[in-house]
Design an enzyme around this catalytic site. Structure first.
Site, PDB file in Angstrom:
ATOM      1  N   HIS A 127       0.819  -1.225   0.000  1.00  0.00           N
ATOM      2  CA  HIS A 127       0.000   0.000   0.000  1.00  0.00           C
ATOM      3  C   HIS A 127       0.840   1.257   0.000  1.00  0.00           C
ATOM      4  O   HIS A 127       1.837   1.340   0.710  1.00  0.00           O
ATOM      5  CB  HIS A 127      -0.894   0.019   1.251  1.00  0.00           C
ATOM      6  CG  HIS A 127      -1.722  -1.210   1.373  1.00  0.00           C
ATOM      7  ND1 HIS A 127      -1.205  -2.388   1.836  1.00  0.00           N
ATOM      8  CD2 HIS A 127      -3.006  -1.459   1.042  1.00  0.00           C
ATOM      9  CE1 HIS A 127      -2.145  -3.318   1.794  1.00  0.00           C
ATOM     10  NE2 HIS A 127      -3.251  -2.785   1.313  1.00  0.00           N
ATOM     11  N   LYS A 154      -1.421  -7.843  -5.018  1.00  0.00           N
ATOM     12  CA  LYS A 154      -2.278  -6.652  -4.921  1.00  0.00           C
ATOM     13  C   LYS A 154      -1.481  -5.403  -4.538  1.00  0.00           C
ATOM     14  O   LYS A 154      -0.650  -5.442  -3.633  1.00  0.00           O
ATOM     15  CB  LYS A 154      -3.339  -6.925  -3.844  1.00  0.00           C
ATOM     16  CG  LYS A 154      -4.142  -5.724  -3.439  1.00  0.00           C
ATOM     17  CD  LYS A 154      -5.141  -6.120  -2.363  1.00  0.00           C
ATOM     18  CE  LYS A 154      -5.378  -4.961  -1.429  1.00  0.00           C
ATOM     19  NZ  LYS A 154      -6.128  -5.315  -0.249  1.00  0.00           N
TER      20      LYS A 154
END
Ligand code: S3P
Length: 412
Positions: A127, A154
């Site tokens: 992130h 991701k």
């Protein structure tokens, strides 16, 4: 590939979590993400117990277990060995465990293989809450996750501007040729929200949507996500979608997002004029005057509306002339974006590229000009959509829903 919709649930204890699991069931998501970092206390045993209960409630819906640490934007402060212990315990119950792949590759590999041994798959995650890393970095991170054995890789990034959003879409598309593992990518915040539904372009296999509460900035409602993902998979258009409205209603922004979602070509009439003339709108106004600009505008409208299947966003003054309205009406459906003078003023007050407002950039002037123009806008519009919520995806959803009902847009 159909993109799965995942709805996060987050709570302080078992009761809150179970209640939310029951609530999201009604939304029929494909997956649920149990975010455990909001728990008041956490231990491997209680994680197993709560995860089991949630799984019972969810039945066949796939369950992701996530313990998001503070470092990666979550709420949990925990050391590496406790993090690993909890993730591995959850793996004995759920389908997927989210693993933050940071630090040494060997550590990541170890946790991934222990999770696999427990029978769960791994979503490697990373992130960036304050920027969008450059393309090389994004590729490097995703390769690292694949190297560590993740089953899905991701990355969530924050855009600083619209170019960052476009770049994330582009690099996501490239990733298909670079790694063989399925990916999840998203550009966060309202600015990046289109990336949550243009998965035909990004190749993202899961999108996170709001069931009860958002777990990250920019997530959209699950019903809206479902509909827009479907549109993104394939749709058609009769004629053109013509966006009109006062300066600052976001015609350009909305047409770009609509274009990403639908695949329909987007044409900005002002940009078309600027490109053809080789000078800015302000320069044209200054050197040749408004009347001359209006002639160029009429010619541009004639030219761009010859084709069909496009989203045409018009300058705020374009529909004041009957001739222009006649041209446009023949070639498409006119959608008016509306907003209060306050919303408009807030959006345009720092801009300097609109000659009509530059003379007097004040709320009073915006109010006065809007009062003069609104009746005309309303008279020529086939559809009126409010943009006061400042949410481009909601605006796209509202436009597409109405146009589908009217038979202009059809979803395959
Ligand atoms: C105008 C609006 C501008 C541009 C020109 C005139 C107007 O477009 O066409 O400055 O008369 O309202 P936007 O509405 O896209 O700012």
């Amino acid at each position: 590939m159909r993109t799965k919709i995942c709805v996060p649930i987050m709570g302080r204890d078992s009761n809150e979590i179970i209640k939310q699991a029951e609530q999201v069931l009604e939304k029929k998501p494909d997956m649920v993400e149990l975010r455990a970092d909001g728990f008041d206390e956490i231990s491997p045993d209680m994680v197993v117990e709560i995860t089991k209960k949630v799984k019972e409630v969810l039945g066949k819906i796939e369950l992701i277990f996530t313990l998001r640490t503070k470092r990666e934007g979550g709420e949990c402060e925990i050391n590496e060995s406790q993090y690993k212990e909890i993730c591995v315990s959850a793996a004995s119950v759920c389908h997927y465990v989210d693993v933050e792949i940071i630090g040494h590759l060997e550590i990541a590999e170890k946790i991934v293989s222990e999770i696999h041994n427990q029978g769960a798959k791994v979503i490697g995650s990373s992130h960036y809450f304050d920027h969008t890393p450059d393309n090389e970095k994004i590729i490097e991170i995703m390769k690292k996750m694949e190297g560590a054995g993740a089953d899905i890789c991701k990355i969530a990034v924050m855009p600083q501007d619209k170019e960052d959003v476009e770049r994330l879409i582009q690099v996501s598309a490239w990733l298909k040729n670079i790694i063989s593992t399925p990916i999840i990518t998203m550009s966060m915040g309202e600015l990046g929200s289109v990336t949550r539904v243009c998965t035909a372009q990004t190749g993202s296999c899961v999108t996170f949507a709001v069931g009860v509460h958002a777990s990250a900035p920019g997530q959209i409602d699950v019903g809206m996500a479902r509909k827009l993902l479907k549109v993104n998979q394939g749709c058609g258009l009769k004629g053109n979608i013509i966006l009109i409205g006062f300066m600052g209603t976001g015609k350009t922004t909305v047409s770009k997002a609509l274009s990403r979602i639908t695949g329909f070509k987007e044409i900005d009439v002002d940009a078309y004029i600027v490109e053809k003339q080789g000078r800015s709108i302000s320069e044209i106004f200054e050197s040749k005057g408004e009347e001359y600009f209006r002639k160029l505008e009429t010619n541009a409208l004639k030219e761009v509306s010859e084709k069909s299947g496009q989203i045409i966003s018009c300058g705020g003054g374009a529909v004041l002339k009957d001739e222009n309205v006649d041209i446009l009406k023949k070639r498409g459906v006119i959608v008016l974006l509306t907003a209060t003078p306050e919303t408009i003023f807030d959006r345009v007050k720092d801009h300097t590229h609109r000659p009509i407002l530059n003379r007097d950039m004040s709320l009073k002037h915006v109010r006065q000009l809007m009062a003069e123009r609104e009746p005309r806008y309303k008279e020529v519009a086939d559809v009126k959509i409010s943009v006061d919520a400042n949410d481009r995806i909601l605006t796209c959803y509202n436009i597409l829903t109405v146009l589908e009902e009217m038979g202009y847009v059809h979803v395959n």
